[in-house]
Design a protein around this motif. Sequence first.
Motif, short mmCIF file in Angstrom:
data_model
loop_
_atom_site.label_atom_id
_atom_site.label_comp_id
_atom_site.label_asym_id
_atom_site.label_seq_id
_atom_site.Cartn_x
_atom_site.Cartn_y
_atom_site.Cartn_z
N LYS A 71 3.16 -4.21 -11.01
CA LYS A 71 3.95 -5.11 -10.26
C LYS A 71 5.37 -4.66 -10.82
N SER A 72 6.13 -4.87 -9.32
CA SER A 72 7.38 -4.82 -9.51
C SER A 72 8.04 -5.65 -8.80
N ALA A 73 9.79 -5.71 -8.76
CA ALA A 73 10.64 -6.81 -8.26
C ALA A 73 10.63 -5.55 -6.65
N ASN A 74 10.22 -5.06 -6.30
CA ASN A 74 10.52 -4.23 -4.96
C ASN A 74 10.40 -4.76 -3.58
N SER A 131 0.49 -1.42 0.04
CA SER A 131 0.48 -0.55 -0.36
C SER A 131 0.66 0.77 0.26
N ASN A 132 1.86 0.99 0.57
CA ASN A 132 3.18 1.81 0.16
C ASN A 132 3.14 2.91 -0.90
N CYS A 133 3.60 1.66 -1.99
CA CYS A 133 4.32 1.95 -2.99
C CYS A 133 2.86 1.85 -4.84
N ASN A 134 1.96 1.14 -4.16
CA ASN A 134 0.75 0.54 -4.93
C ASN A 134 1.43 -0.27 -6.07
N LYS A 135 2.02 -1.42 -5.11
CA LYS A 135 2.72 -2.07 -6.40
C LYS A 135 2.71 -3.81 -5.93
N ASP A 136 2.39 -4.54 -6.50
CA ASP A 136 2.04 -5.81 -6.06
C ASP A 136 3.93 -7.19 -5.91
N GLY A 137 3.70 -7.97 -5.28
CA GLY A 137 5.07 -8.73 -4.93
C GLY A 137 5.93 -8.27 -3.58
N HIS A 138 5.24 -7.52 -3.27
CA HIS A 138 5.96 -7.13 -1.96
C HIS A 138 4.85 -6.85 -1.10
N CYS A 167 9.25 -2.70 1.38
CA CYS A 167 9.14 -1.32 0.33
C CYS A 167 10.43 -0.79 0.50
N PHE A 168 11.17 -0.61 -0.70
CA PHE A 168 12.49 0.05 -0.88
C PHE A 168 12.13 1.59 -0.97
N THR A 169 10.95 2.17 -1.57
CA THR A 169 10.66 3.26 -1.70
C THR A 169 10.20 4.43 0.25
N GLU A 170 10.30 5.28 -0.18
CA GLU A 170 10.05 6.57 0.81
C GLU A 170 8.77 5.84 1.04
N GLY A 171 9.42 5.66 2.36
CA GLY A 171 7.94 5.55 3.70
C GLY A 171 7.81 3.99 3.89
N GLY A 172 8.40 3.32 3.51
CA GLY A 172 8.18 1.85 3.29
C GLY A 172 9.53 1.53 4.65
N GLY A 173 9.09 -0.22 4.79
CA GLY A 173 9.95 -0.50 5.89
C GLY A 173 11.49 -0.73 5.46
N MET A 174 11.66 -0.81 4.36
CA MET A 174 13.18 -0.70 4.18
C MET A 174 14.16 -0.16 3.21
N ALA A 175 13.17 1.43 3.89
CA ALA A 175 14.00 2.68 2.26
C ALA A 175 14.64 2.65 3.02
N GLY A 176 15.73 3.26 2.23
CA GLY A 176 16.75 4.09 2.09
C GLY A 176 17.86 2.51 2.14
#
Length: 189
Positions: free
Chosen positions: A183-186, A141-148, A153-162
């Motif tokens: 979809k992303s391999a994120n 729900s952070n980046c609105n992508k499937d698969g994680h 999530c690596f994007t800003e606001g996600g648990g793995m940001a930075g």
Amino acid sequence: MFETDLLNQLQMSRYVENGDIDVRTHLANLVVIKERLTEIGSPISDPSFASYIRMSMSLATSFKPLFTALATALHTSGKPTTSEELIWHLTEEANSKTIEDNINKQHEAMISAHTKSKGKSNNLKGKSKSKAKAKDSRHCSNCNKDGHTDDQCFTEGGGMAGKAPEWWVKKNGGKSKGKGKGKSANAAE
């Protein structure tokens, strides 16, 4: 009267494949009857005893090839098979069949074990497929992508940001935007 009973037992005795007794026991029983007849003064000739043995084995189809071979040998040599030789041949054939049956059972057991182990590996493959399905059904729900999920999530606001791996940074051009689509391999695997 005892002689008649013994002769009747000898004449009526039949070996049945996969029956209660094995070939060796059957033949030993015939020899005992022959010896009892001799003890009471009514011996039977060796050709007659060999004939009784053949007759007693008439229901055992697996021994027919042996009897055919022995008949051919008799025809070629002109010398009849003695009861002792016949018993030896039948015993050897029974031993060979026992060994062959044991080998077949071992092969069946190995095939069964192999099949079961393949079934387990197929089950594992099925489990990994279900894991893949579960992975694909995850949505961030952070980046609105499937698969994680959000916490991966690596994007800003996600648990793995930075904390994105180098390959992800290169793939995404260093972008760390949130609320993307598709979809992303994120995922941190």
